[in-house]
Design an enzyme around this catalytic site. Sequence first.
Site, PDB file in Angstrom:
ATOM      1  N   ASN A   1     -91.786 -25.104  39.213  1.00 17.84           N
ATOM      2  CA  ASN A   1     -92.432 -26.530  38.957  1.00 17.84           C
ATOM      3  C   ASN A   1     -93.514 -26.373  40.464  1.00 17.84           C
ATOM      4  O   ASN A   1     -93.160 -25.977  40.944  1.00 17.84           O
ATOM      5  CB  ASN A   1     -91.056 -27.738  39.269  1.00 17.84           C
ATOM      6  CG  ASN A   1     -90.358 -27.380  40.128  1.00 17.84           C
ATOM      7  OD1 ASN A   1     -91.107 -27.831  41.351  1.00 17.84           O
ATOM      8  ND2 ASN A   1     -89.409 -27.091  40.532  1.00 17.84           N
ATOM      9  N   ARG A   2     -93.831 -27.803  40.047  1.00 18.57           N
ATOM     10  CA  ARG A   2     -95.056 -27.907  41.448  1.00 18.57           C
ATOM     11  C   ARG A   2     -94.816 -28.407  42.803  1.00 18.57           C
ATOM     12  O   ARG A   2     -95.320 -28.481  43.450  1.00 18.57           O
ATOM     13  CB  ARG A   2     -95.797 -29.265  40.797  1.00 18.57           C
ATOM     14  CG  ARG A   2     -96.945 -28.499  39.400  1.00 18.57           C
ATOM     15  CD  ARG A   2     -97.569 -29.628  39.188  1.00 18.57           C
ATOM     16  NE  ARG A   2     -98.232 -29.662  38.437  1.00 18.57           N
ATOM     17  CZ  ARG A   2     -99.091 -29.278  37.404  1.00 18.57           C
ATOM     18  NH1 ARG A   2     -99.932 -28.167  38.516  1.00 18.57           N
ATOM     19  NH2 ARG A   2     -99.722 -29.445  36.285  1.00 18.57           N
TER      20      ARG A   2
END
Length: 410
Positions: A215-216
């Site tokens: 994920n970011r």
Amino acid sequence: MNPGADRRPRVVLGVGAGIAAYKSCEVLRGLTESGHRVRVVPTPAALNFVGAATFEALSGQPVRTEVFDDVPDVAHVRIGQTADLVLVTPATADLLARAAAGRADDLLTATLLTARCPVLMVPAMHTEMWEHPATQANVATLRERGTVVAEPASGRLTGPDTGKGRLPDPAEIVELARLLLVRATALPRDLASRRVVVSAGGTREPVDPVRFLGNRSSGRQGYALARVAAHRGADVTLVAAHTADLADPAGARVVRVESAEELRKAVHAEAASADVVVMAAAVADFRPAEQAMSKIKKTGGEPTPLRLAANPDILAELVAARRDGQVLVGFAAETGDASGDVLHHGRAKLVHKGCDLLVVNAVGDGRAFGTEDNAGWLLAANGSETELPRGPKALLASAVWDAVTPLLGS
Ligand code: C5P
């Protein structure tokens, strides 16, 4: 330009005579590039490490070291009086001693006596000098008087030795300076003798030996929480999943993990003796149900669909296993939708998770992930709701610790 029209915050950058003086150039760059007006005041001996010309070129301002320089300007009084922050980096053992004794034998120590703004001193020295009772007594005296004395980092020192006394990363020093400029009271020593665990970053769930689901999350907010806690006196363990390229927070022990399962094990092991656990990590809700032992090959036909399995909710497990008096803090990144706005979803999540505090961030449209700033709401189990205005992630971190400390038992 008329100097009166220059509205940039004024920082006095004091530089002590230690080898870490060379890192003050990077701190200076970080401050000028983020819109601060910096006047460098080295001790006379600091010029053995970095020349006045370097500081003058980087700051665009003259460099003086003695009280007898620029006498008609009364510089030894004026520089301190007009500062918004005095930042001393590196603060050597000798400089800490002279500041604690109230000496005024050079321009920097005279400036420390006339400054009425926040003062941040960042020590750097060999471990023996840092641990010496004289230095510790000087640090205690300075802290009692309201000077913020940062925690030194541990690691490689000059020469072959390693230990506590290393200068924190320049980016961390800039972060602390900016924090004190927006909030002078952001770094009290109210977490001394508290054991704090912070998780940060995004987990990576292995698909095969080369691929993962990720994920970011940059980890910046979790790192800021760990940093601020360490400088507030806490014994900090940072459980770090994947992050952007961030320096280890000074004074924190860093445990590195990859997957949600590794993070879960590390957090539970640390939480058993912690007063506070802050779950700032972006933990994957799902992982591939099977992990291929060798790289999945292109076959030319339809790819095999990836089956997912749910990861356990670590925060919920922490709530279930909570020790007496332990404070648990969760984070919730939310977007509003047809069923309610960000705050509505945050309130529901606080109840559902059962933690003491929940930081709710609005995400999407470039907000929160990977940015330097953050904003949101701090929701407490007792019903209180505090808006966290947009600001540096360290500022949000200090607001979280402000809310945690009253919940801690004696
Ligand atoms: O439910 P949601 O993922 O939005 O909750 C976020 C909070 O829960 C964060 O504090 C996160 O660290 C934690 N979390 C967790 N275990 C998971 C998923 C999230 O502890 N599997």
